[in-house]
Write an enzyme that holds these catalytic residues in place. Structure first.
Site, PDB file in Angstrom:
ATOM      1  N   LYS A 149       0.829  -1.213   0.000  1.00 46.38           N
ATOM      2  CA  LYS A 149       0.000   0.000   0.000  1.00 46.38           C
ATOM      3  C   LYS A 149       0.858   1.255   0.000  1.00 46.38           C
ATOM      4  O   LYS A 149       2.007   1.250   0.436  1.00 46.38           O
ATOM      5  CB  LYS A 149      -1.000  -0.046   1.157  1.00 46.38           C
ATOM      6  CG  LYS A 149      -2.098  -1.077   0.859  1.00 46.38           C
ATOM      7  CD  LYS A 149      -3.201  -1.154   1.878  1.00 46.38           C
ATOM      8  CE  LYS A 149      -4.237  -2.196   1.398  1.00 46.38           C
ATOM      9  NZ  LYS A 149      -5.246  -2.516   2.409  1.00 46.38           N
ATOM     10  N   ARG A 175      -2.856 -10.216   5.202  1.00 44.87           N
ATOM     11  CA  ARG A 175      -3.212 -10.396   3.790  1.00 44.87           C
ATOM     12  C   ARG A 175      -2.108  -9.778   2.942  1.00 44.87           C
ATOM     13  O   ARG A 175      -1.878  -8.575   3.016  1.00 44.87           O
ATOM     14  CB  ARG A 175      -4.555  -9.698   3.545  1.00 44.87           C
ATOM     15  CG  ARG A 175      -5.052  -9.732   2.114  1.00 44.87           C
ATOM     16  CD  ARG A 175      -6.352  -8.926   2.004  1.00 44.87           C
ATOM     17  NE  ARG A 175      -6.864  -8.944   0.653  1.00 44.87           N
ATOM     18  CZ  ARG A 175      -6.442  -8.133  -0.319  1.00 44.87           C
ATOM     19  NH1 ARG A 175      -5.502  -7.236  -0.093  1.00 44.87           N
ATOM     20  NH2 ARG A 175      -6.965  -8.218  -1.530  1.00 44.87           N
TER      21      ARG A 175
HETATM   22  N1  PMM Z   1      -7.208  -4.257   0.928  1.00 44.59           N
HETATM   23  C1  PMM Z   1      -7.492  -4.350  -0.382  1.00 44.59           C
HETATM   24  C2  PMM Z   1      -8.399  -5.313  -0.850  1.00 44.59           C
HETATM   25  N2  PMM Z   1      -9.006  -6.163   0.004  1.00 44.59           N
HETATM   26  N3  PMM Z   1      -9.326  -6.967   2.205  1.00 44.59           N
HETATM   27  C3  PMM Z   1      -9.064  -6.882   3.504  1.00 44.59           C
HETATM   28  N4  PMM Z   1      -9.679  -7.733   4.369  1.00 44.59           N
HETATM   29  N5  PMM Z   1      -8.194  -5.962   4.009  1.00 44.59           N
HETATM   30  C4  PMM Z   1      -7.552  -5.074   3.206  1.00 44.59           C
HETATM   31  O1  PMM Z   1      -6.771  -4.250   3.733  1.00 44.59           O
HETATM   32  C5  PMM Z   1      -7.805  -5.115   1.809  1.00 44.59           C
HETATM   33  C6  PMM Z   1      -8.713  -6.091   1.337  1.00 44.59           C
HETATM   34  C7  PMM Z   1      -6.837  -3.427  -1.368  1.00 44.59           C
HETATM   35  O2  PMM Z   1      -5.607  -3.949  -1.745  1.00 44.59           O
HETATM   36  P1  PMM Z   1      -5.313  -4.698  -3.162  1.00 44.59           P
HETATM   37  O3  PMM Z   1      -5.835  -3.768  -4.218  1.00 44.59           O
HETATM   38  O4  PMM Z   1      -3.835  -4.829  -3.157  1.00 44.59           O
HETATM   39  O5  PMM Z   1      -6.001  -6.032  -3.157  1.00 44.59           O
END
Ligand code: PMM
Length: 264
Positions: A208, A244
């Site tokens: 991020k 994650r």
């Molecule tokens: N961040 C993203 C997408 N899904 N789900 C959870 N539970 N927590 C998060 O912080 C989260 C998520 C955005 O990140 P990406 O675009 O790299 O998937």
């Protein structure tokens, strides 16, 4: 031991836009690799939640994710579904998914909580204050960790009212969702406020922007992955149940080091 959720984004910018089966093969191979590296869960998503990202329809989202979930389920690889749509959540659980990961905590789709209550699935509830297009306008807090904890508690209540048992709920403070860079650090620093709510806690810092900002503005992917491994290890020490991440191997090693430290 803190679990590792490997991120599998089935979006046009993440995979070849060749034939559908090529996408499927690539996605399944990527999931197998992450599983072999130590992922306890593969988090499958078909719609980007990045700031400013366009919404796609549920039908297109399901076209992307369901074949992957079916294939992984057939191999015994556990999956979660990263979605804002109740219909997609239900279809994914029917295809074998065990956890609905809703970064909006049921706020984006008014049917989400009632839908999950009728399914044999857990739910990861994210802290969210509105769609990603304008979420930074909502990043107003006085004591952020406490406010995030309190807003998450309200979502647990809403989930219970909808019929979801508290033991089924995982909480996620939503790093990057309606939070500035410094605010993300404050939330991580105050993670005990969220852990104290008594639910499993999931943390997603992977790659991020706030990590790159902390390094030197536009750190490349390997540097963001290293920073992610560090924040994931620190989250684990602060009580996170799972993290994650994109780079499973780096985080696995970081978690092994903290485990050795704590076990000495
Ligand atoms: N961040 C993203 C997408 N899904 N789900 C959870 N539970 N927590 C998060 O912080 C989260 C998520 C955005 O990140 P990406 O675009 O790299 O998937």
């Amino acid at each position: 031991m803190t679990g590792i959720w490997g991120i599998l984004n089935i979006t046009p910018d993440s995979f070849s836009d060749g034939g559908r089966y090529l996408d499927l093969d690539i996605a399944v191979a990527r999931a197998r690799t992450m599983r072999a590296q130590g992922a306890t869960m593969i988090d499958v998503g078909g719609e980007s939640t990045r700031p400013g990202a366009d919404r796609i329809g549920a039908a297109e989202e399901q076209r992307r994710v369901l074949p992957v979930i079916e294939a992984l389920t057939a191999e015994g690889i556990p999956t979660s579904i990263d979605t804002l749509n109740a219909d997609t959540a239900a279809a994914a659980v029917r295809a074998g998914t065990r956890i609905v990961n809703d970064v909006s905590g049921g706020l984006a789709d008014e049917h989400m909580l009632a839908t999950v209550a009728d399914l044999d699935a857990d739910i990861a509830i994210g802290h969210w204050r509105g769609p990603s297009a304008d979420m930074y306008a909502r990043a107003q807090y006085t004591r952020i960790a406490r406010e995030v904890a309190s807003e998450l508690r309200d979502r647990v209540t809403a989930a219970a009212v909808a019929g979801i048992a508290p033991s089924r709920v995982i909480l996620d403070p939503g790093i990057g969702f309606a939070k500035s860079g410094p605010q993300n650090w404050e939330v991580l620093r105050g993670l005990d406020e969220i852990v104290a709510l008594g639910h499993r806690v999931l943390i997603g810092t992977s790659r991020k922007r706030f990590l790159a900002d902390t390094l030197d503005g536009d750190a490349d992917q390997p540097r963001r992955d290293l920073a992610t491994a560090v924040t994931s290890a620190l989250s684990a020490r602060a009580g996170a149940w799972a993290v994650r991440v994109h780079d499973v191997a780096a985080t696995r090693d970081a978690l092994a080091v903290t485990t050795a430290w704590d076990g000495a």
